[in-house]
Design a protein around this motif. Structure first.
Motif, PDB file in Angstrom:
ATOM      1  N   TRP A  10       0.860  -1.191   0.000  1.00 36.27           N
ATOM      2  CA  TRP A  10       0.000   0.000   0.000  1.00 36.27           C
ATOM      3  C   TRP A  10       0.881   1.219   0.000  1.00 36.27           C
ATOM      4  N   TRP A  11       0.674   2.128  -0.940  1.00 31.16           N
ATOM      5  CA  TRP A  11       1.445   3.350  -0.950  1.00 31.16           C
ATOM      6  C   TRP A  11       0.614   4.468  -1.502  1.00 31.16           C
ATOM      7  N   PRO A  12       0.629   5.660  -0.943  1.00 32.05           N
ATOM      8  CA  PRO A  12       1.323   5.910   0.314  1.00 32.05           C
ATOM      9  C   PRO A  12       0.631   5.243   1.502  1.00 32.05           C
ATOM     10  N   GLU A  13      -0.678   5.091   1.480  1.00 34.47           N
ATOM     11  CA  GLU A  13      -1.409   4.383   2.538  1.00 34.47           C
ATOM     12  C   GLU A  13      -2.589   3.673   1.899  1.00 34.47           C
ATOM     13  N   PRO A  14      -3.086   2.613   2.542  1.00 31.08           N
ATOM     14  CA  PRO A  14      -4.242   1.917   1.961  1.00 31.08           C
ATOM     15  C   PRO A  14      -5.460   2.838   1.877  1.00 31.08           C
ATOM     16  N   LYS A  15      -6.207   2.653   0.832  1.00 25.43           N
ATOM     17  CA  LYS A  15      -7.445   3.415   0.687  1.00 25.43           C
ATOM     18  C   LYS A  15      -8.544   2.685   1.442  1.00 25.43           C
ATOM     19  N   GLY A  16      -9.561   3.411   1.839  1.00 29.01           N
ATOM     20  CA  GLY A  16     -10.635   2.838   2.627  1.00 29.01           C
ATOM     21  C   GLY A  16     -11.628   2.010   1.832  1.00 29.01           C
ATOM     22  N   ASP A  17     -11.423   1.885   0.501  1.00 27.31           N
ATOM     23  CA  ASP A  17     -12.398   1.168  -0.310  1.00 27.31           C
ATOM     24  C   ASP A  17     -12.237  -0.348  -0.267  1.00 27.31           C
ATOM     25  N   GLY A  18     -11.183  -0.845   0.375  1.00 30.04           N
ATOM     26  CA  GLY A  18     -10.975  -2.282   0.515  1.00 30.04           C
ATOM     27  C   GLY A  18     -10.373  -2.954  -0.710  1.00 30.04           C
ATOM     28  N   LYS A  19     -10.143  -2.214  -1.783  1.00 28.71           N
ATOM     29  CA  LYS A  19      -9.562  -2.788  -2.994  1.00 28.71           C
ATOM     30  C   LYS A  19      -8.046  -2.852  -2.871  1.00 28.71           C
ATOM     31  N   ASP A  20      -7.473  -3.892  -3.463  1.00 29.15           N
ATOM     32  CA  ASP A  20      -6.024  -3.996  -3.502  1.00 29.15           C
ATOM     33  C   ASP A  20      -5.471  -2.986  -4.502  1.00 29.15           C
ATOM     34  N   PRO A  21      -4.269  -2.455  -4.228  1.00 22.61           N
ATOM     35  CA  PRO A  21      -3.666  -1.532  -5.190  1.00 22.61           C
ATOM     36  C   PRO A  21      -3.253  -2.286  -6.460  1.00 22.61           C
ATOM     37  N   MET A  22      -3.119  -1.562  -7.539  1.00 22.16           N
ATOM     38  CA  MET A  22      -2.697  -2.173  -8.802  1.00 22.16           C
ATOM     39  C   MET A  22      -1.191  -2.428  -8.818  1.00 22.16           C
ATOM     40  N   PHE A  23      -0.431  -1.571  -8.113  1.00 25.01           N
ATOM     41  CA  PHE A  23       1.021  -1.687  -8.096  1.00 25.01           C
ATOM     42  C   PHE A  23       1.540  -1.702  -6.663  1.00 25.01           C
ATOM     43  N   GLY A  24       2.641  -2.418  -6.470  1.00 24.39           N
ATOM     44  CA  GLY A  24       3.404  -2.365  -5.232  1.00 24.39           C
ATOM     45  C   GLY A  24       4.783  -1.810  -5.565  1.00 24.39           C
ATOM     46  N   HIS A  25       5.599  -1.620  -4.557  1.00 21.86           N
ATOM     47  CA  HIS A  25       6.913  -1.020  -4.770  1.00 21.86           C
ATOM     48  C   HIS A  25       7.937  -1.657  -3.845  1.00 21.86           C
ATOM     49  N   ILE A  26       9.132  -1.890  -4.381  1.00 22.17           N
ATOM     50  CA  ILE A  26      10.242  -2.432  -3.594  1.00 22.17           C
ATOM     51  C   ILE A  26      11.459  -1.543  -3.833  1.00 22.17           C
ATOM     52  N   GLU A  27      12.101  -1.122  -2.744  1.00 26.02           N
ATOM     53  CA  GLU A  27      13.376  -0.416  -2.828  1.00 26.02           C
ATOM     54  C   GLU A  27      14.451  -1.315  -2.248  1.00 26.02           C
ATOM     55  N   PHE A  28      15.537  -1.446  -2.972  1.00 24.98           N
ATOM     56  CA  PHE A  28      16.675  -2.249  -2.528  1.00 24.98           C
ATOM     57  C   PHE A  28      17.863  -1.328  -2.286  1.00 24.98           C
ATOM     58  N   ARG A  29      18.593  -1.603  -1.204  1.00 23.71           N
ATOM     59  CA  ARG A  29      19.845  -0.909  -0.922  1.00 23.71           C
ATOM     60  C   ARG A  29      20.890  -1.952  -0.550  1.00 23.71           C
ATOM     61  N   ALA A  30      21.983  -1.939  -1.287  1.00 24.61           N
ATOM     62  CA  ALA A  30      23.045  -2.922  -1.061  1.00 24.61           C
ATOM     63  C   ALA A  30      24.368  -2.306  -1.505  1.00 24.61           C
ATOM     64  N   GLU A  31      25.432  -3.056  -1.345  1.00 26.72           N
ATOM     65  CA  GLU A  31      26.731  -2.602  -1.827  1.00 26.72           C
ATOM     66  C   GLU A  31      26.642  -2.367  -3.338  1.00 26.72           C
ATOM     67  N   PRO A  32      27.260  -1.299  -3.836  1.00 31.14           N
ATOM     68  CA  PRO A  32      27.240  -1.062  -5.282  1.00 31.14           C
ATOM     69  C   PRO A  32      27.745  -2.280  -6.044  1.00 31.14           C
ATOM     70  N   GLY A  33      27.077  -2.550  -7.137  1.00 28.43           N
ATOM     71  CA  GLY A  33      27.478  -3.675  -7.979  1.00 28.43           C
ATOM     72  C   GLY A  33      26.655  -4.929  -7.771  1.00 28.43           C
ATOM     73  N   LEU A  34      25.931  -5.029  -6.670  1.00 22.36           N
ATOM     74  CA  LEU A  34      25.139  -6.245  -6.446  1.00 22.36           C
ATOM     75  C   LEU A  34      23.822  -6.189  -7.217  1.00 22.36           C
ATOM     76  N   ILE A  35      23.041  -5.155  -6.984  1.00 24.61           N
ATOM     77  CA  ILE A  35      21.742  -5.050  -7.653  1.00 24.61           C
ATOM     78  C   ILE A  35      21.683  -3.881  -8.629  1.00 24.61           C
ATOM     79  N   SER A  36      22.651  -2.993  -8.539  1.00 25.62           N
ATOM     80  CA  SER A  36      22.785  -1.869  -9.471  1.00 25.62           C
ATOM     81  C   SER A  36      24.173  -1.273  -9.286  1.00 25.62           C
ATOM     82  N   SER A  37      24.549  -0.425 -10.210  1.00 26.98           N
ATOM     83  CA  SER A  37      25.887   0.186 -10.102  1.00 26.98           C
ATOM     84  C   SER A  37      25.980   1.152  -8.931  1.00 26.98           C
ATOM     85  N   THR A  38      24.840   1.690  -8.477  1.00 31.76           N
ATOM     86  CA  THR A  38      24.835   2.650  -7.373  1.00 31.76           C
ATOM     87  C   THR A  38      24.536   2.016  -6.018  1.00 31.76           C
ATOM     88  N   GLY A  39      24.028   0.785  -6.021  1.00 32.97           N
ATOM     89  CA  GLY A  39      23.641   0.136  -4.774  1.00 32.97           C
ATOM     90  C   GLY A  39      22.190   0.369  -4.409  1.00 32.97           C
TER      91      GLY A  39
END
Length: 92
Positions: free
Chosen positions: A28-57
């Protein structure tokens, strides 16, 4: 139907190919809506050492929540590790 265990917002520390990765998972982003419907999109942010998942980390990824219907993944952690491993293979 999307399993209820995916319907959360979490911060996780996971291992992708034995490397630590910080993950911010948003169903849910930014927060769940009160209509009870699932959102169409979700979001994942990854942070790791540079080079593992992207050149910037840092990698941001939006996904269709419909992907989680009939999913083989049994937890958010399992799902985000699989996505992180995909990005790591993409980087090489």
């Amino acid at each position: 139907m999307i399993p209820d265990y995916f319907k959360k917002n979490l911060e996780l520390d996971v291992l992708v190919f034995d490397c630590p990765v910080k993950v911010n998972y948003r169903f849910w982003w930014p927060e769940p809506k009160g209509d009870g419907k699932d959102p169409m999109f979700g979001h994942i942010e990854f942070r790791a050492e540079p080079g593992l998942i992207s050149s910037t980390g840092y990698r941001s990824h939006f996904f269709h929540t419909d992907y989680l219907k009939e999913t083989p993944y049994r937890s958010i952690a399992e799902f985000v590790v699989a996505v992180g491993e995909h990005f790591a293979r993409e980087i090489g």
